[in-house]
Write a protein that holds these residues in place. Structure first.
Motif, mmCIF file in Angstrom:
data_model
loop_
_atom_site.group_PDB
_atom_site.id
_atom_site.type_symbol
_atom_site.label_atom_id
_atom_site.label_comp_id
_atom_site.label_asym_id
_atom_site.label_seq_id
_atom_site.Cartn_x
_atom_site.Cartn_y
_atom_site.Cartn_z
ATOM 1 N N GLN A 1 2.977 12.251 5.795
ATOM 2 C CA GLN A 1 2.622 12.556 7.173
ATOM 3 C C GLN A 1 1.278 13.271 7.256
ATOM 4 O OE1 GLN A 1 5.702 14.635 9.291
ATOM 5 N NE2 GLN A 1 7.018 12.831 9.394
ATOM 6 N N ARG A 2 1.049 14.190 6.334
ATOM 7 C CA ARG A 2 -0.139 15.031 6.419
ATOM 8 C C ARG A 2 -1.399 14.320 5.954
ATOM 9 N NH1 ARG A 2 -1.732 18.695 2.816
ATOM 10 N NH2 ARG A 2 0.214 18.449 1.668
ATOM 11 N N GLU A 3 -1.261 13.493 4.915
ATOM 12 C CA GLU A 3 -2.443 12.873 4.330
ATOM 13 C C GLU A 3 -2.665 11.435 4.793
ATOM 14 O OE1 GLU A 3 -2.413 13.288 0.104
ATOM 15 O OE2 GLU A 3 -2.071 15.456 0.163
ATOM 16 N N ARG A 4 -1.583 10.725 5.170
ATOM 17 C CA ARG A 4 -1.735 9.312 5.513
ATOM 18 C C ARG A 4 -1.250 8.966 6.924
ATOM 19 N NH1 ARG A 4 0.370 9.478 0.407
ATOM 20 N NH2 ARG A 4 2.449 8.800 1.063
ATOM 21 N N GLY A 5 -0.674 9.926 7.612
ATOM 22 C CA GLY A 5 -0.198 9.667 8.964
ATOM 23 C C GLY A 5 0.934 8.659 9.019
ATOM 24 N N GLN A 6 1.771 8.617 7.985
ATOM 25 C CA GLN A 6 2.921 7.710 7.963
ATOM 26 C C GLN A 6 4.145 8.447 8.502
ATOM 27 O OE1 GLN A 6 2.796 6.775 3.734
ATOM 28 N NE2 GLN A 6 1.953 4.756 4.164
ATOM 29 N N TRP A 7 4.752 7.899 9.550
ATOM 30 C CA TRP A 7 5.911 8.594 10.103
ATOM 31 C C TRP A 7 6.828 7.648 10.876
ATOM 32 C CZ3 TRP A 7 6.614 9.206 15.498
ATOM 33 C CH2 TRP A 7 5.503 8.878 16.291
ATOM 34 N N ASP B 1 0.820 -1.217 0.000
ATOM 35 C CA ASP B 1 0.000 0.000 0.000
ATOM 36 C C ASP B 1 0.851 1.263 0.000
ATOM 37 O OD1 ASP B 1 -2.270 -1.566 0.039
ATOM 38 O OD2 ASP B 1 -2.446 -1.524 2.219
ATOM 39 N N PHE B 2 1.876 1.270 -0.824
ATOM 40 C CA PHE B 2 2.771 2.425 -0.912
ATOM 41 C C PHE B 2 3.111 2.650 -2.377
ATOM 42 C CE2 PHE B 2 6.652 4.843 -0.720
ATOM 43 C CZ PHE B 2 6.525 5.633 0.414
ATOM 44 N N ILE B 3 2.832 3.833 -2.883
ATOM 45 C CA ILE B 3 3.110 4.157 -4.282
ATOM 46 C C ILE B 3 4.433 4.899 -4.355
ATOM 47 C CG2 ILE B 3 2.324 5.390 -6.324
ATOM 48 C CD1 ILE B 3 -0.523 5.063 -5.311
ATOM 49 N N SER B 4 5.395 4.289 -5.030
ATOM 50 C CA SER B 4 6.730 4.866 -5.118
ATOM 51 C C SER B 4 6.789 5.950 -6.190
ATOM 52 C CB SER B 4 7.764 3.781 -5.434
ATOM 53 O OG SER B 4 7.787 2.805 -4.423
ATOM 54 N N GLN B 5 7.636 6.943 -5.938
ATOM 55 C CA GLN B 5 7.827 8.024 -6.886
ATOM 56 C C GLN B 5 8.541 7.548 -8.138
ATOM 57 O OE1 GLN B 5 6.721 11.013 -6.767
ATOM 58 N NE2 GLN B 5 7.985 12.322 -8.062
ATOM 59 N N GLY C 1 1.702 4.038 10.682
ATOM 60 C CA GLY C 1 0.896 4.316 9.505
ATOM 61 C C GLY C 1 1.249 3.511 8.277
ATOM 62 N N PHE C 2 2.238 2.626 8.359
ATOM 63 C CA PHE C 2 2.637 1.797 7.230
ATOM 64 C C PHE C 2 1.930 0.442 7.316
ATOM 65 C CE2 PHE C 2 6.018 4.869 7.544
ATOM 66 C CZ PHE C 2 6.374 5.139 6.227
ATOM 67 N N ALA C 3 1.436 -0.034 6.179
ATOM 68 C CA ALA C 3 0.645 -1.264 6.161
ATOM 69 C C ALA C 3 1.432 -2.470 6.667
ATOM 70 C CB ALA C 3 0.134 -1.523 4.743
ATOM 71 N N ASP C 4 2.728 -2.495 6.413
ATOM 72 C CA ASP C 4 3.535 -3.645 6.809
ATOM 73 C C ASP C 4 4.130 -3.520 8.210
ATOM 74 O OD1 ASP C 4 3.030 -5.008 4.470
ATOM 75 O OD2 ASP C 4 4.785 -4.211 3.436
ATOM 76 N N GLY C 5 3.807 -2.455 8.896
ATOM 77 C CA GLY C 5 4.218 -2.319 10.287
ATOM 78 C C GLY C 5 5.708 -2.476 10.502
ATOM 79 N N LEU C 6 6.083 -3.340 11.451
ATOM 80 C CA LEU C 6 7.485 -3.475 11.841
ATOM 81 C C LEU C 6 8.358 -4.131 10.782
ATOM 82 C CD1 LEU C 6 7.171 -4.463 15.610
ATOM 83 C CD2 LEU C 6 7.538 -2.208 14.597
#
Length: 395
Positions: free
Chosen positions: A285-291, A208-212, A254-259
């Motif tokens: 961070q602002r839109e998905r709370g990934q940090w 669930d992460f779209i790479s640039q 906030g990452f789907a794969d956690g640890l």
């Protein structure tokens, strides 16, 4: 700081600018004591970078106001903070902020303190000052024994020359010149022979992460990346935190794969980052709370997005007398992809506390007195190679 920050992330990413301009951001606290000796250093730094290349570099102060109740969005409070916390000669260069500012901008992130979120203020800065393609973040207790402009330019030139093949694996270990005939190319050859074609190539997958950068070239393009500016320059190895027992190893949010999310971490948040990378972190961070915590933020997002990140080697003094082979065994004892990492490396603060190792008397680390001792020797006239020293707490 928040009043002029209304543009959408996609619009900002589309406007890459390519101005060639570089900001140098000095991170200060509101209670920083501007003694005459410290002012002399700051004036020298500003002069050395500002007088080169027709204003390509510009220096700023990001001033962290500890009182989160201060409404810095109010003009009167903002000006009062400037008058109270910043010497008059730096007023045109300073931007006060506090955790209230960061919480308003990143409500999905639970931490906003400098220890855990050193880059949030820089992310906002990159939105406000779109004219800068790259931003050096320097700390007030960092010192150079060489010309600041030339040192930063040398780091950027080195990074630009690096090929992508096995770059992350080179990033993950200390380069010890004596073991490689004083040749970084020899060091690269050793890493290539060890890793082969199994190293990181393009973005590292996580759910669930779209790479640039989704389409790297074929692996037979060995010179991929040569001549490409790095989105991230670090001055310490970027190591895999998994299995290190680092105190922040489990701080993944906030990452789907956690640890098991692929990550990298580099100690000491002195970096050069591209506006593109900072805006990708801002969006996450602002839109998905990934940090993640500060030392893992830019490194991990560069890894997951397939961006070019480079560890630039520089001389580090260790007070403990060791041969090159003994030093290598002490600081490069991890697995091939993360030699400076592995199980409980002494460079990190562990979940059980400090670990035995040579770092307390090192000239570049996040604590200890090694840097201060070297700086004092330098001021007393000792001849030294170009070095970066951290932390130097002299007044």
């Amino acid at each position: 700081m928040t009043k002029q920050l209304g543009l959408a992330t996609k619009e900002l990413l589309a406007n890459t600018g390519c101005t060639g301009r570089i900001a140098i951001v000095l991170r200060a606290w509101d209670d920083y004591e501007y003694t005459e000796r410290r002012l002399a250093w700051l004036r020298a730094l500003i002069s050395e970078v500002s007088l080169q290349r027709a204003g390509r570099y510009q220096v700023f102060f990001l001033v962290n106001v500890k009182n989160s109740d201060v409404h810095l969005e109010d003009d009167a409070a903002y000006e009062q903070a400037m008058l109270e916390f910043v010497p008059e000669e730096f007023h045109d260069m300073a931007i006060p902020f506090n955790e209230r500012t960061l919480k308003a901008w990143y409500p999905l992130v639970q931490e906003h303190g400098a220890q855990d979120q050193m880059y949030q203020a820089l992310q906002i800065f990159s939105r406000k000052f779109k004219q800068f393609d790259y931003i050096w973040q320097l700390e007030m207790d960092l010192r150079f024994t060489s010309h600041v402009h030339d040192t930063l330019e040398s780091a950027a030139t080195f990074a630009r020359a690096q090929r992508r093949r096995n770059l992350w694996e080179r990033n993950g270990r200390f380069y010890i010149p004596h073991l490689h005939g004083n040749s970084y190319e020899n060091f690269s050859t050793v890493v290539d022979a060890e890793i082969g074609d199994t190293g990181v190539w393009g973005p590292v997958f996580t759910s669930d992460f779209i790479s640039q950068e989704q389409h790297p070239p074929s692996r037979n393009k060995w010179n991929w990346g040569v001549g490409e500016d790095a989105d991230l320059i670090s001055l310490m190895p970027m190591i895999d935190p998994m299995g290190t027992n680092w105190v922040y190893e489990d701080d993944v949010h906030g990452f789907a794969d956690g640890l098991v999310t692929p990550r990298r971490v580099a100690i000491v948040s002195v970096t050069r980052s591209s506006r593109r990378l900072l805006q990708l972190v801002d969006e996450a961070q602002r839109e998905r709370g990934q940090w993640l915590v500060s030392e893992a933020t830019l490194e991990t997002f560069a890894l997951l997005h397939g961006l070019k990140a480079v560890t630039v080697p520089h001389p580090i003094f260790f007070a403990k007398e060791m041969s090159a082979e003994e030093l290598d065994a002490e600081i490069n004892k991890g697995p091939p992809h993360s030699k400076a990492g592995g199980e409980m490396p002494s460079i990190l603060y562990s979940k059980q506390g400090w670990l035995p190792g040579p770092w307390w008397e090192a000239s570049y680390w996040f604590t200890g007195n090694g840097a201060e001792n070297v700086w004092k020797a330098y001021l007393d006239g000792q001849r030294l190679p170009p070095m970066l020293l951290h932390p130097v707490k002299e007044k």
